[in-house]
Design an enzyme around this catalytic site. Structure first.
Site, PDB file in Angstrom:
ATOM      1  N   TYR A 556       0.810  -1.237   0.000  1.00 26.92           N
ATOM      2  CA  TYR A 556       0.000   0.000   0.000  1.00 26.92           C
ATOM      3  C   TYR A 556       0.836   1.276   0.000  1.00 26.92           C
ATOM      4  CZ  TYR A 556      -2.158  -3.981   2.344  1.00 26.92           C
ATOM      5  OH  TYR A 556      -2.518  -5.249   2.715  1.00 26.92           O
ATOM      6  N   HIS A 557       1.970   1.248  -0.706  1.00 31.92           N
ATOM      7  CA  HIS A 557       2.842   2.425  -0.749  1.00 31.92           C
ATOM      8  C   HIS A 557       2.819   3.057  -2.125  1.00 31.92           C
ATOM      9  CE1 HIS A 557       5.225  -0.002   2.463  1.00 31.92           C
ATOM     10  NE2 HIS A 557       4.183   0.608   2.988  1.00 31.92           N
ATOM     11  N   GLN A 558       1.629   3.264  -2.667  1.00 32.79           N
ATOM     12  CA  GLN A 558       1.539   3.798  -4.032  1.00 32.79           C
ATOM     13  C   GLN A 558       2.012   5.257  -4.069  1.00 32.79           C
ATOM     14  OE1 GLN A 558      -1.144   2.383  -2.401  1.00 32.79           O
ATOM     15  NE2 GLN A 558      -1.408   0.448  -3.471  1.00 32.79           N
TER      16      GLN A 558
END
Ligand SMILES: Cc1cc2nc3c(=O)[nH]c(=O)nc-3n(C[C@H](O)[C@H](O)[C@H](O)COP(=O)(O)OP(=O)(O)OC[C@H]3O[C@@H](n4cnc5c(N)ncnc54)[C@H](O)[C@@H]3O)c2cc1C
Ligand SMILES: *[C@@H]1O[C@H](CO)[C@@H](O)[C@H](O)[C@H]1NC(C)=O
Ligand SMILES: *[C@@H]1O[C@H](CO)[C@@H](O)[C@H](O)[C@H]1NC(C)=O
Ligand SMILES: *[C@@H]1O[C@H](CO)[C@@H](O)[C@H](O)[C@H]1NC(C)=O
Ligand SMILES: *[C@@H]1O[C@H](CO)[C@@H](O)[C@H](O)[C@H]1NC(C)=O
Ligand SMILES: *[C@@H]1O[C@H](CO)[C@@H](O)[C@H](O)[C@H]1NC(C)=O
Length: 623
Positions: A556-558
């Site tokens: 979830y590190h977009q």
């Protein structure tokens, strides 16, 4: 009570059929402790009463989104009593449950998550339920900092130096370190001189709960050649106990660190349950002058005399821009949206993929025994003192940065893989919650993980730091209430470098496992082949490629979906002052502007971007 139901759902979720049963006496104890805890904790709610909404009101600044970046901005800009500020947040306020670190996995199944999923693609997630990769994202005051795993990592110095070298003055490591210091209050046993501060709003602490296993693992990593480091200090490559955004065993986040202390300032209006649907732009002068938003099913407008700032995060900032006519011309035209500025919004997105399939079995009870912790009343009693299992960051205990031998980066201090060590494996909760977090399908779980439920197991997962495969975000339609379309595009790079790097990460994990420290516990890799990979010889590169394509998770590190860069950069959406190219009085301030895939989990950077942007804006107005 909603909160109680949520916490119980954690416990209940962890109660797989046929596993440990809560006997009545025990569950009676736990429920009365929880009721006590709850009645103590809920006294101060709601902290953000519903505002009377004034339609067509005017402010100096309108900030859309209260994640780490938006909350920092709201706090810092409202320091100037002359400025009036409206902060719009689509979600509700967090509850006391979100303060409990170990609850974070379950929060994905609450209303605090937008609940996005990716479009199914054939090259990955072959053993995920319905082939779907999940993209959770916080929808709550505080944004994803309310549901995240609290891992605190700033990134590699070179990330920022490269970011500056891409034509973004003011963002080199030396430029941004003061902001990392300004935001943090460190409570760490080991910290490098000059890299930490003790009086910022956000608390950063060593995890207060540790398994016996993590001590062994850290020692084993050192035996395998990794130095012990403060990975937010001088050198990043090495092993570290995880540093977390917690304070006395509770979550420290954007809401409690930056918003709660200022919620009574009279020059800021914090409006929850209000979703911006459009940025109002004067088509002749190309100037943003306000927003349209929905609250309780009704549409309102608010006007900004100085600026509109989108801090809606890496998914919703691109969505909001595109809905407002800022985006790729052909895509917008197809949907019938009038183009205000033709920019590559959402065309490129970096993400961090993590492979959860490397699991080890031990011959001793040193990993976390999740089932025992959950049914132990002491677990709940200890929480009052900021201790015990409830304070665990979802069982993440140590992380390492390594540079594998397949990296082609010229710099020796630039890692390509992070190893995330968990004190458990996906079998630890008997398939109820962790399986869903990775979206592993039931058949695969039953075959690979179920036989491990009664064993001592743990996992170390390689996370790909600098993917060559790029994601993409598009609008599904012009309806602002429809979720965007996400294409993760994992493992589509033509040279297959992403897979090769993850495999090199697995080899590094195996090396740690072979050390005397680990072998004291007879650590053995679990050899049950993943579904669909049975015909390939176990532990060959070919086998691991098959495994990686069967189960994979996003961490979830977009980033980069509204990339920062100069005018002549064809990929850029905002400039180095975070102003949208071609539109006046509009900025994007959140992780979507980060132009590189970070050598880190991204929340620390999100706060830093908020701090730095606040200073840029103040300077622009002569302060
Ligand atoms: C499950 C999960 C675990 C994670 N774990 C970690 C971790 O352990 N460590 C780490 O460093 N990072 C982690 N991250 C990533 C990190 O939390 C994010 O990078 C960070 O929160 C991004 O901050 P932001 O300010 O850019 O936006 P966000 O946190 O995304 O916040 C954006 C806010 O804007 C609101 N919003 C969106 N659209 C609108 C609209 N139209 N109108 C009004 N409001 C709107 C959203 O509801 C949200 O509250 C995790 C993320 C997730 C989802
Ligand atoms: C709950 O609180 C009451 C009063 O504070 C106390 O008498 C009781 O022992 C508590 N129960 C538990 C299980 O902690
Ligand atoms: C706000 O402005 C809109 C458009 O001009 C108008 O339709 C609406 O009635 C106004 N609302 C109020 C409360 O004045
Ligand atoms: C990397 O190391 C592995 C052994 O761990 C070896 O098999 C492989 O050939 C090496 N690759 C390169 C590019 O040196
Ligand atoms: C070590 O693990 C292997 C594989 O699981 C097993 O066969 C062996 O008996 C174990 N040895 C000890 C001493 O526990
Ligand atoms: C685990 O295995 C190691 C050898 O691999 C052995 O020395 C040790 O005694 C075993 N421990 C237990 C508790 O069986």
């Amino acid at each position: 009570m909603k909160e109680l139901v949520l916490l119980f759902s954690v416990i209940l979720l962890l109660q797989a059929p046929g596993s440990l049963e809560l006997d009545n006496e025990l569950s009676g104890d736990i429920s009365s402790i929880l009721i006590n805890l709850s009645s103590r904790e809920t006294a101060s709610f709601p902290r953000y009463p519903n505002n009377v909404i004034v339609d067509n009101a005017t402010y100096d600044f309108i900030i859309v989104g209260s994640g780490p970046s938006g909350s920092v901005l709201a706090n810092r800009l409202s320091e100037n009593p002359e400025w009036s500020i409206l902060l719009l947040e689509a979600g509700e306020e967090p509850s006391w449950i979100t303060d409990i670190p170990v609850a974070c996995g379950a929060l994905e199944y609450s209303g605090y998550n937008w609940g996005y999923t990716c479009e199914p693609q054939s090259g990955f997630c072959r053993d995920c339920t319905d082939g779907i990769l999940q993209y959770p994202h916080g929808k709550v005051l505080g944004g994803s900092s309310i549901i995240n795993y609290m891992i605190y990592t700033r990134g590699n110095k070179l990330d920022f130096d490269r970011w500056a070298a891409m034509g973004n003055p003011g963002w080199s490591f030396d430029d941004i370190l003061p902001y990392f210091l300004k935001l943090e209050s460190a409570h760490l046993a080991i910290k490098d001189n000059g890299y930490h501060n003790s009086d910022g709003p956000l608390s950063v602490s060593d995890a207060s709960y540790r398994s016996k296993l993590v001590d062994v693992y850290v020692k084993a990593s050192q035996e395998a050649g990794l130095p012990y480091v403060d990975n937010n200090g001088q050198n990043q490559i090495g092993v570290s106990y995880v540093q977390t955004t917690t304070k006395n065993g509770r979550r420290s986040d954007a809401e409690n660190a930056y918003l709660r202390p200022i919620r009574n300032r009279n020059n800021i209006k914090i409006q929850k349950a209000s979703q911006a649907t459009k940025i109002l732009i004067n088509p002749a002068s190309k100037t943003a002058y306000g927003v349209e938003y929905i609250n309780g099913g009704k549409t309102y407008r608010a006007f900004a005399t100085k600026e509109v700032i989108s801090s809606a995060g890496s998914f919703n900032s691109p969505q909001l821009l595109m809905l407002s006519g800022i985006g790729p011309k052909t895509h917008l035209k197809q949907l019938g949206i009038t183009v205000q500025s033709d920019l590559p919004v959402g065309k490129k997105m970096y993400d961090h993929a993590l492979f959860p399939g490397v699991v080890f079995q031990l011959n001793d009870s040193i990993p976390i025994n999740l089932m025992e912790e959950i049914v132990d009343p002491l677990t709940y009693v200890q929480f009052s003192e900021g201790k015990g299992f409830l304070t665990s960051s979802n069982t993440v205990e140590a992380i390492s940065y390594i540079k594998t031998n397949v990296s082609t980066d010229p710099d020796d201090s630039y890692p390509d893989i992070e190893l995330v060590m968990y004190g458990i494996s996906p079998a630890a909760d008997h398939g109820v919650l962790i399986r869903r977090t990775y979206n592993i399908d039931q058949n695969t779980y039953d075959k690979v993980f179920k036989p491990l439920e009664s064993k001592y197991t743990y996992q170390v997962s390689p996370m790909l730091l600098h993917p060559k495969s790029l994601g993409r975000i598009k609008l599904r339609s012009r309806n602002p209430l429809h979720p965007p379309k996400f294409y993760a595009n994992y493992f589509t790079d033509p040279e297959n470098e992403d897979i090769a790097t993850l495999i090199a990460g697995i080899r590094a994990i195996q090396k740690i496992n072979r050390t005397p420290a680990m072998q004291k516990y007879n650590a053995t890799i679990v050899r049950t082949p993943l579904a669909g990979c049975e015909d390939i010889e176990f532990d060959t590169d070919e086998y691991w490629e098959c495994g990686i394509r069967s189960i994979i998770s996003s961490l979830y590190h977009q980033t980069a979906s509204c990339k920062m860069g100069p005018n002549n950069d064809p990929e850029a959406v905002v400039d180095h002052k975070l102003k949208v190219h071609g539109i006046n009085r509009l900025r994007v301030v959140d992780v979507s502007v980060i132009p590189v895939p970070m050598t880190a989990h991204t929340v620390a950077v999100a706060y830093m971007v908020g701090e730095r942007a606040s200073d840029i804006i103040k300077k622009d107005y002569g302060m």
